[in-house]
Design a protein around this motif. Structure first.
Motif, mmCIF file in Angstrom:
data_model
loop_
_atom_site.group_PDB
_atom_site.id
_atom_site.type_symbol
_atom_site.label_atom_id
_atom_site.label_comp_id
_atom_site.label_asym_id
_atom_site.label_seq_id
_atom_site.Cartn_x
_atom_site.Cartn_y
_atom_site.Cartn_z
ATOM 1 N N LEU A 94 -25.405 35.559 -23.252
ATOM 2 C CA LEU A 94 -25.569 36.815 -22.465
ATOM 3 C C LEU A 94 -26.634 37.572 -23.001
ATOM 4 C CD1 LEU A 94 -21.857 37.641 -22.824
ATOM 5 C CD2 LEU A 94 -22.786 36.267 -21.146
ATOM 6 N N LEU A 162 -25.121 40.110 -11.760
ATOM 7 C CA LEU A 162 -24.005 39.725 -10.927
ATOM 8 C C LEU A 162 -23.022 40.654 -10.764
ATOM 9 C CD1 LEU A 162 -22.614 37.287 -9.316
ATOM 10 C CD2 LEU A 162 -21.215 36.750 -11.320
ATOM 11 N N SER A 163 -23.126 41.905 -11.654
ATOM 12 C CA SER A 163 -22.516 43.202 -11.571
ATOM 13 C C SER A 163 -22.878 44.001 -10.265
ATOM 14 C CB SER A 163 -22.684 44.166 -12.811
ATOM 15 O OG SER A 163 -23.972 44.245 -12.913
ATOM 16 N N GLY A 168 -18.460 40.581 -8.075
ATOM 17 C CA GLY A 168 -18.896 40.262 -9.497
ATOM 18 C C GLY A 168 -17.944 39.960 -10.354
ATOM 19 N N TYR A 172 -17.406 36.212 -12.083
ATOM 20 C CA TYR A 172 -17.534 35.742 -13.531
ATOM 21 C C TYR A 172 -16.491 34.974 -13.962
ATOM 22 C CZ TYR A 172 -21.718 38.231 -15.081
ATOM 23 O OH TYR A 172 -23.001 38.928 -15.299
ATOM 24 N N ASP A 173 -15.138 35.438 -13.617
ATOM 25 C CA ASP A 173 -14.058 34.709 -13.835
ATOM 26 C C ASP A 173 -14.006 33.091 -13.571
ATOM 27 O OD1 ASP A 173 -13.020 37.104 -15.027
ATOM 28 O OD2 ASP A 173 -11.707 37.644 -13.347
ATOM 29 N N LEU A 191 -26.610 34.535 -18.524
ATOM 30 C CA LEU A 191 -26.292 35.736 -17.760
ATOM 31 C C LEU A 191 -27.039 36.879 -18.151
ATOM 32 C CD1 LEU A 191 -22.464 34.810 -17.800
ATOM 33 C CD2 LEU A 191 -24.273 33.825 -16.247
ATOM 34 N N GLU A 193 -27.668 40.982 -17.580
ATOM 35 C CA GLU A 193 -27.330 42.319 -17.077
ATOM 36 C C GLU A 193 -28.180 43.418 -17.885
ATOM 37 O OE1 GLU A 193 -25.488 43.083 -14.801
ATOM 38 O OE2 GLU A 193 -23.899 41.293 -14.543
ATOM 39 N N PHE A 199 -20.464 42.802 -19.181
ATOM 40 C CA PHE A 199 -19.820 41.612 -19.578
ATOM 41 C C PHE A 199 -18.510 41.798 -20.187
ATOM 42 C CE2 PHE A 199 -24.460 40.449 -20.695
ATOM 43 C CZ PHE A 199 -24.617 39.804 -19.538
ATOM 44 N N LEU A 203 -16.181 36.728 -21.798
ATOM 45 C CA LEU A 203 -17.383 36.139 -21.613
ATOM 46 C C LEU A 203 -18.098 36.515 -22.955
ATOM 47 C CD1 LEU A 203 -18.818 37.635 -18.262
ATOM 48 C CD2 LEU A 203 -18.602 35.286 -18.903
#
Length: 419
Positions: A94, A162-163, A168, A172-173, A191, A193, A199, A203
């Motif tokens: 992340l 992705l947020s 999103g 993510y799930d 990933l 952000e 997150f 995650l």
């Protein structure tokens, strides 16, 4: 009739699946065919650099790359030591931090390391590309991407923001569930952000979170010093067509790397890169408009090893970068004092003030002083006190290039045009 409707619905669903699969395949990059991902983290950390050791010490723009290089180095000794110390191998990462701080650059170099570890496929996408108006479409596209991963074809997923997708959290799930079901080495998500708070705890539990903050003043200074060294190619006059590289340094007059670092508070690495490009453009313009001859200036660059750029040009470039990004000058940035309390332009010193006189409430900022210098340079009225203060505190310094000429304090056009 019911059977016909069911068949049509099934065909429609199959069409959607096919469309999602086609979308995913368009995003697929086969790493053995992608030369741009041949670079690895050593290109950022300097560990692969074989030149001058002093420069080697300044190669790392951000320490995150060094940390990742330690995590993913595949030498036998590193693997054995990690096993001995119980260092767990990461199967996803992340990245979080403001734009322009090296997240994507680091990720793309890390793909090179993962390629050497056996990963053969890469999908890179942004969150909004999964679909903003249909949750079903977004889910189908994510599933189609994940189906590209297998033991025969290990997949890297490089996914930004992705947020920003309204679905999103669900995506993510889905990604996390898939990652937990795979054997190690089949699927590696990176990933990205801007805010690490996006997150989930799940995650963060499975994948290390690495923060990319804005560069500190010391990091900005190191970046600037490194990029003042330029390598160019020129044609050797000895043999037609023969070329060889030579390097030279951009010399600064009236400003130091430390001052540039102080005046670029809040800059990210992308802005610092743009600033250095502007400075090089100023240097190019000086050379092209050389009064003696372009060839003379060209030879001076080649033989002398450096060329000078004036401090007010650098400050103008800093202002241009700020304006392009919609940033205001750094709040509270004050000129350094040689000793004692901070000087106040346009006011008497403590000893000269009449007893009981009120303290001044307005102090000139650096940008205000530079504006007065610019006004004088353009033929407007000269504020002698501001010019004298700028000369005393900012311009007249001794560094490796010697004393700066006093005429620079007035930023005169005549000075810029002289040899």
């Amino acid at each position: 009739m019911a059977d016909r409707a069911e068949n049509e619905a099934g065909q429609a669903a199959e069409g959607v699946r096919d469309a999602a699969g086609q979308w995913a395949e368009q995003k697929l990059i086969l790493l053995e065919e992608a030369d741009r991902y041949g670079r690895d983290l050593s290109a950022l950390t300097g560990s692969g650099y074989k030149g001058n050791l002093e420069r080697l010490g300044r190669m790392d723009h951000y320490g995150q790359a060094k940390l990742l290089e330690m995590m993913f180095e595949q030498s036998e000794r590193r693997v054995d030591m990690s096993a001995l110390l119980g260092v767990e191998e990461a199967y996803g990462l992340l990245f979080a931090g403001p734009s322009g701080c090296g997240k994507m650059t680091t990720a793309e170099h890390l793909v090179g390391n993962l390629k050497n570890m056996g990963y053969t496929r890469l999908v890179t996408a942004s969150g909004v590309r999964f679909g903003l108006h249909s949750g079903k479409k977004a889910v189908k596209r994510m599933k189609a991407v994940l189906r590209l991963a297998s033991e025969e074809h290990p997949l890297i997923l490089l996914l930004e923001q992705l947020s920003e997708n309204p679905y999103g959290g669900e995506l993510y799930d889905l990604l996390l569930e898939f990652a937990e079901e795979q054997e190690p080495g089949v699927f590696f998500p990176i990933l990205i952000e801007r805010d690490g708070g996006m997150f989930s705890a799940a995650l963060k539990r499975d994948f290390p979170l690495i923060s990319f903050p804005l560069p500190s003043r010391e990091e900005r200074k190191n970046y600037i010093r490194l990029h003042l060294n330029v390598e160019v190619v020129y044609e050797d006059g000895g043999e037609a067509g023969e070329e060889e590289p030579f390097s030279y340094q951009i010399a600064l007059e009236g400003i130091t790397p430390e001052e540039i670092a102080a005046e670029t508070e809040g800059f990210d690495y992308a802005q610092l890169k743009r600033l250095m490009e502007w400075i090089k453009l100023y240097l190019s313009d000086i050379v092209v408009r050389d009064q003696v001859s372009e060839q003379y200036a060209y030879e001076r660059l080649r033989d002398g090893g450096y060329y000078k750029v004036k401090g007010h040009m650098v400050r103008q470039a800093i202002a241009m970068v700020r304006e392009a990004e919609g940033q205001s000058p750094v709040a509270g940035l004050a000129l350094p004092a040689a000793a004692g309390p901070e000087p106040v332009i346009g006011s008497l010193s403590q000893r000269e003030k009449p007893a009981g006189s009120p303290e001044p409430s307005v102090r000139l900022t650096l940008s205000e002083i530079e504006q007065k210098v610019k006004t004088a340079a353009e033929g407007g009225p000269k504020d002698a006190r501001a010019l004298a203060f700028r000369y005393r505190e900012r311009v007249y310094q001794t560094d490796e290039f010697g004393n700066v000429d006093e005429r620079l304090a007035n930023a005169s056009d005549e000075y810029d045009e002289e040899e």
